[in-house]
Design a protein around this motif. Structure first.
Motif, PDB file in Angstrom:
ATOM      1  N   TRP A 258     138.697  11.843 -22.432  1.00  0.00           N
ATOM      2  CA  TRP A 258     137.638  11.754 -23.442  1.00  0.00           C
ATOM      3  C   TRP A 258     136.808  13.036 -23.468  1.00  0.00           C
ATOM      4  CZ3 TRP A 258     136.312   9.635 -27.737  1.00  0.00           C
ATOM      5  CH2 TRP A 258     135.020   9.814 -28.211  1.00  0.00           C
ATOM      6  N   ASP A 259     136.444  13.541 -22.303  1.00  0.00           N
ATOM      7  CA  ASP A 259     135.660  14.781 -22.238  1.00  0.00           C
ATOM      8  C   ASP A 259     136.430  15.942 -22.874  1.00  0.00           C
ATOM      9  OD1 ASP A 259     133.579  13.460 -21.022  1.00  0.00           O
ATOM     10  OD2 ASP A 259     134.115  14.125 -19.002  1.00  0.00           O
ATOM     11  N   LYS A 260     137.732  15.998 -22.618  1.00  0.00           N
ATOM     12  CA  LYS A 260     138.559  17.058 -23.186  1.00  0.00           C
ATOM     13  C   LYS A 260     138.630  16.916 -24.706  1.00  0.00           C
ATOM     14  CE  LYS A 260     142.993  19.284 -22.449  1.00  0.00           C
ATOM     15  NZ  LYS A 260     144.231  19.283 -21.686  1.00  0.00           N
ATOM     16  N   PHE A 261     138.838  15.716 -25.208  1.00  0.00           N
ATOM     17  CA  PHE A 261     138.908  15.464 -26.649  1.00  0.00           C
ATOM     18  C   PHE A 261     137.568  15.746 -27.325  1.00  0.00           C
ATOM     19  CE2 PHE A 261     137.812  12.354 -29.961  1.00  0.00           C
ATOM     20  CZ  PHE A 261     138.703  12.729 -30.951  1.00  0.00           C
ATOM     21  N   SER A 262     136.509  15.199 -26.778  1.00  0.00           N
ATOM     22  CA  SER A 262     135.199  15.304 -27.432  1.00  0.00           C
ATOM     23  C   SER A 262     134.676  16.744 -27.469  1.00  0.00           C
ATOM     24  CB  SER A 262     134.183  14.378 -26.772  1.00  0.00           C
ATOM     25  OG  SER A 262     133.981  14.728 -25.423  1.00  0.00           O
ATOM     26  N   SER A 263     135.158  17.590 -26.575  1.00  0.00           N
ATOM     27  CA  SER A 263     134.720  18.986 -26.594  1.00  0.00           C
ATOM     28  C   SER A 263     135.296  19.751 -27.792  1.00  0.00           C
ATOM     29  CB  SER A 263     135.088  19.688 -25.294  1.00  0.00           C
ATOM     30  OG  SER A 263     136.489  19.841 -25.195  1.00  0.00           O
ATOM     31  N   HIS A 264     136.338  19.198 -28.428  1.00  0.00           N
ATOM     32  CA  HIS A 264     136.966  19.849 -29.585  1.00  0.00           C
ATOM     33  C   HIS A 264     136.504  19.255 -30.920  1.00  0.00           C
ATOM     34  CE1 HIS A 264     139.687  22.257 -27.185  1.00  0.00           C
ATOM     35  NE2 HIS A 264     139.911  21.191 -26.446  1.00  0.00           N
ATOM     36  N   VAL A 265     135.667  18.239 -30.870  1.00  0.00           N
ATOM     37  CA  VAL A 265     135.196  17.567 -32.084  1.00  0.00           C
ATOM     38  C   VAL A 265     133.696  17.762 -32.174  1.00  0.00           C
ATOM     39  CG1 VAL A 265     135.011  15.352 -33.265  1.00  0.00           C
ATOM     40  CG2 VAL A 265     137.032  15.862 -31.900  1.00  0.00           C
ATOM     41  N   SER A 266     133.242  18.303 -33.292  1.00  0.00           N
ATOM     42  CA  SER A 266     131.805  18.583 -33.406  1.00  0.00           C
ATOM     43  C   SER A 266     130.986  17.301 -33.489  1.00  0.00           C
ATOM     44  CB  SER A 266     131.529  19.472 -34.616  1.00  0.00           C
ATOM     45  OG  SER A 266     131.977  18.855 -35.799  1.00  0.00           O
ATOM     46  N   SER A 267     131.428  16.346 -34.312  1.00  0.00           N
ATOM     47  CA  SER A 267     130.679  15.100 -34.442  1.00  0.00           C
ATOM     48  C   SER A 267     131.562  14.040 -35.076  1.00  0.00           C
ATOM     49  CB  SER A 267     129.442  15.313 -35.300  1.00  0.00           C
ATOM     50  OG  SER A 267     128.796  14.082 -35.545  1.00  0.00           O
ATOM     51  N   LEU A 268     131.428  12.818 -34.625  1.00  0.00           N
ATOM     52  CA  LEU A 268     132.128  11.690 -35.237  1.00  0.00           C
ATOM     53  C   LEU A 268     131.162  10.841 -36.060  1.00  0.00           C
ATOM     54  CD1 LEU A 268     134.418  10.537 -32.284  1.00  0.00           C
ATOM     55  CD2 LEU A 268     135.095  11.784 -34.327  1.00  0.00           C
ATOM     56  N   SER A 269     129.940  11.267 -36.133  1.00  0.00           N
ATOM     57  CA  SER A 269     128.910  10.507 -36.845  1.00  0.00           C
ATOM     58  C   SER A 269     129.298  10.307 -38.310  1.00  0.00           C
ATOM     59  CB  SER A 269     127.578  11.239 -36.757  1.00  0.00           C
ATOM     60  OG  SER A 269     126.586  10.502 -37.426  1.00  0.00           O
ATOM     61  N   GLY A 270     129.352   9.044 -38.731  1.00  0.00           N
ATOM     62  CA  GLY A 270     129.663   8.708 -40.104  1.00  0.00           C
ATOM     63  C   GLY A 270     131.135   8.779 -40.465  1.00  0.00           C
ATOM     64  N   CYS A 271     132.001   9.050 -39.497  1.00  0.00           N
ATOM     65  CA  CYS A 271     133.434   9.202 -39.766  1.00  0.00           C
ATOM     66  C   CYS A 271     134.172   7.865 -39.716  1.00  0.00           C
ATOM     67  CB  CYS A 271     134.078  10.127 -38.737  1.00  0.00           C
ATOM     68  SG  CYS A 271     133.564  11.831 -38.884  1.00  0.00           S
ATOM     69  N   PHE A 272     135.284   7.822 -40.429  1.00  0.00           N
ATOM     70  CA  PHE A 272     136.254   6.743 -40.300  1.00  0.00           C
ATOM     71  C   PHE A 272     137.287   7.214 -39.280  1.00  0.00           C
ATOM     72  CE2 PHE A 272     134.566   6.218 -44.514  1.00  0.00           C
ATOM     73  CZ  PHE A 272     134.467   4.842 -44.675  1.00  0.00           C
ATOM     74  N   VAL A 273     137.628   6.373 -38.305  1.00  0.00           N
ATOM     75  CA  VAL A 273     138.567   6.764 -37.255  1.00  0.00           C
ATOM     76  C   VAL A 273     139.678   5.724 -37.157  1.00  0.00           C
ATOM     77  CG1 VAL A 273     138.851   7.226 -34.793  1.00  0.00           C
ATOM     78  CG2 VAL A 273     136.749   7.914 -35.942  1.00  0.00           C
ATOM     79  N   LEU A 274     140.917   6.183 -37.068  1.00  0.00           N
ATOM     80  CA  LEU A 274     142.063   5.313 -36.829  1.00  0.00           C
ATOM     81  C   LEU A 274     142.602   5.651 -35.446  1.00  0.00           C
ATOM     82  CD1 LEU A 274     144.273   3.299 -37.650  1.00  0.00           C
ATOM     83  CD2 LEU A 274     145.503   5.234 -38.685  1.00  0.00           C
ATOM     84  N   ASP A 275     142.576   4.678 -34.555  1.00  0.00           N
ATOM     85  CA  ASP A 275     143.101   4.853 -33.198  1.00  0.00           C
ATOM     86  C   ASP A 275     144.446   4.154 -33.128  1.00  0.00           C
ATOM     87  OD1 ASP A 275     143.612   5.160 -30.522  1.00  0.00           O
ATOM     88  OD2 ASP A 275     141.821   4.126 -29.829  1.00  0.00           O
ATOM     89  N   THR A 276     145.521   4.919 -33.150  1.00  0.00           N
ATOM     90  CA  THR A 276     146.864   4.335 -33.058  1.00  0.00           C
ATOM     91  C   THR A 276     147.298   4.337 -31.606  1.00  0.00           C
ATOM     92  OG1 THR A 276     147.876   6.500 -33.463  1.00  0.00           O
ATOM     93  CG2 THR A 276     147.521   5.085 -35.368  1.00  0.00           C
ATOM     94  N   GLY A 277     147.852   3.227 -31.173  1.00  0.00           N
ATOM     95  CA  GLY A 277     148.240   3.090 -29.777  1.00  0.00           C
ATOM     96  C   GLY A 277     147.017   2.961 -28.892  1.00  0.00           C
ATOM     97  N   CYS A 278     146.115   2.062 -29.268  1.00  0.00           N
ATOM     98  CA  CYS A 278     144.804   1.978 -28.613  1.00  0.00           C
ATOM     99  C   CYS A 278     144.855   1.393 -27.203  1.00  0.00           C
ATOM    100  CB  CYS A 278     143.843   1.176 -29.477  1.00  0.00           C
ATOM    101  SG  CYS A 278     144.383  -0.510 -29.801  1.00  0.00           S
ATOM    102  N   VAL A 279     145.928   0.723 -26.836  1.00  0.00           N
ATOM    103  CA  VAL A 279     146.142   0.141 -25.509  1.00  0.00           C
ATOM    104  C   VAL A 279     144.914  -0.649 -25.045  1.00  0.00           C
ATOM    105  CG1 VAL A 279     146.975   0.577 -23.176  1.00  0.00           C
ATOM    106  CG2 VAL A 279     147.747   2.035 -25.038  1.00  0.00           C
ATOM    107  N   THR A 280     144.135  -0.146 -24.114  1.00  0.00           N
ATOM    108  CA  THR A 280     143.011  -0.913 -23.567  1.00  0.00           C
ATOM    109  C   THR A 280     141.759  -0.855 -24.426  1.00  0.00           C
ATOM    110  OG1 THR A 280     142.172   0.956 -22.290  1.00  0.00           O
ATOM    111  CG2 THR A 280     143.782  -0.471 -21.206  1.00  0.00           C
ATOM    112  N   GLY A 281     141.703   0.057 -25.369  1.00  0.00           N
ATOM    113  CA  GLY A 281     140.545   0.163 -26.254  1.00  0.00           C
ATOM    114  C   GLY A 281     139.416   1.025 -25.728  1.00  0.00           C
ATOM    115  N   TYR A 282     139.624   1.711 -24.623  1.00  0.00           N
ATOM    116  CA  TYR A 282     138.569   2.533 -24.026  1.00  0.00           C
ATOM    117  C   TYR A 282     137.999   3.533 -25.029  1.00  0.00           C
ATOM    118  CZ  TYR A 282     136.318   6.123 -21.250  1.00  0.00           C
ATOM    119  OH  TYR A 282     135.419   7.030 -20.769  1.00  0.00           O
ATOM    120  N   TYR A 283     138.885   4.222 -25.732  1.00  0.00           N
ATOM    121  CA  TYR A 283     138.426   5.265 -26.651  1.00  0.00           C
ATOM    122  C   TYR A 283     137.751   4.690 -27.887  1.00  0.00           C
ATOM    123  CZ  TYR A 283     141.214   7.979 -23.487  1.00  0.00           C
ATOM    124  OH  TYR A 283     141.720   8.531 -22.348  1.00  0.00           O
TER     125      TYR A 283
END
Length: 65
Positions: free
Chosen positions: A9-34
């Motif tokens: 998560w830390d590695k991913f979030s460092s490459h994304v400026s902001s998710l505020s107001g975004c629509f997100v599709l999590d494919t292969g969500c497994v445990t749902g942590y993200y």
């Protein structure tokens, strides 16, 4: 939650400026942590998708706690 998930998560979030107001599709969500982490970033909507029914059942049960 484990250290590997936090690291990813830390590695991913460092490459994304902001998710505020975004629509997100999590494919292969497994445990749902993200999913929960993304919801905590003020996203507009997070949709989960997984081919394994057991993971969808797991998330539904977790949501009740």
């Amino acid at each position: 939650m484990n250290g590997d998930q936090i690291f990813k998560w830390d590695k991913f979030s460092s490459h994304v400026s902001s998710l505020s107001g975004c629509f997100v599709l999590d494919t292969g969500c497994v445990t749902g942590y993200y999913i929960w982490r993304m919801l905590g970033c003020d996203t507009y909507l997070v949709v989960r998708m997984d081919l394994m029914p057991i993971f969808c059942i797991h998330l539904k049960q977790y949501k009740n706690y």
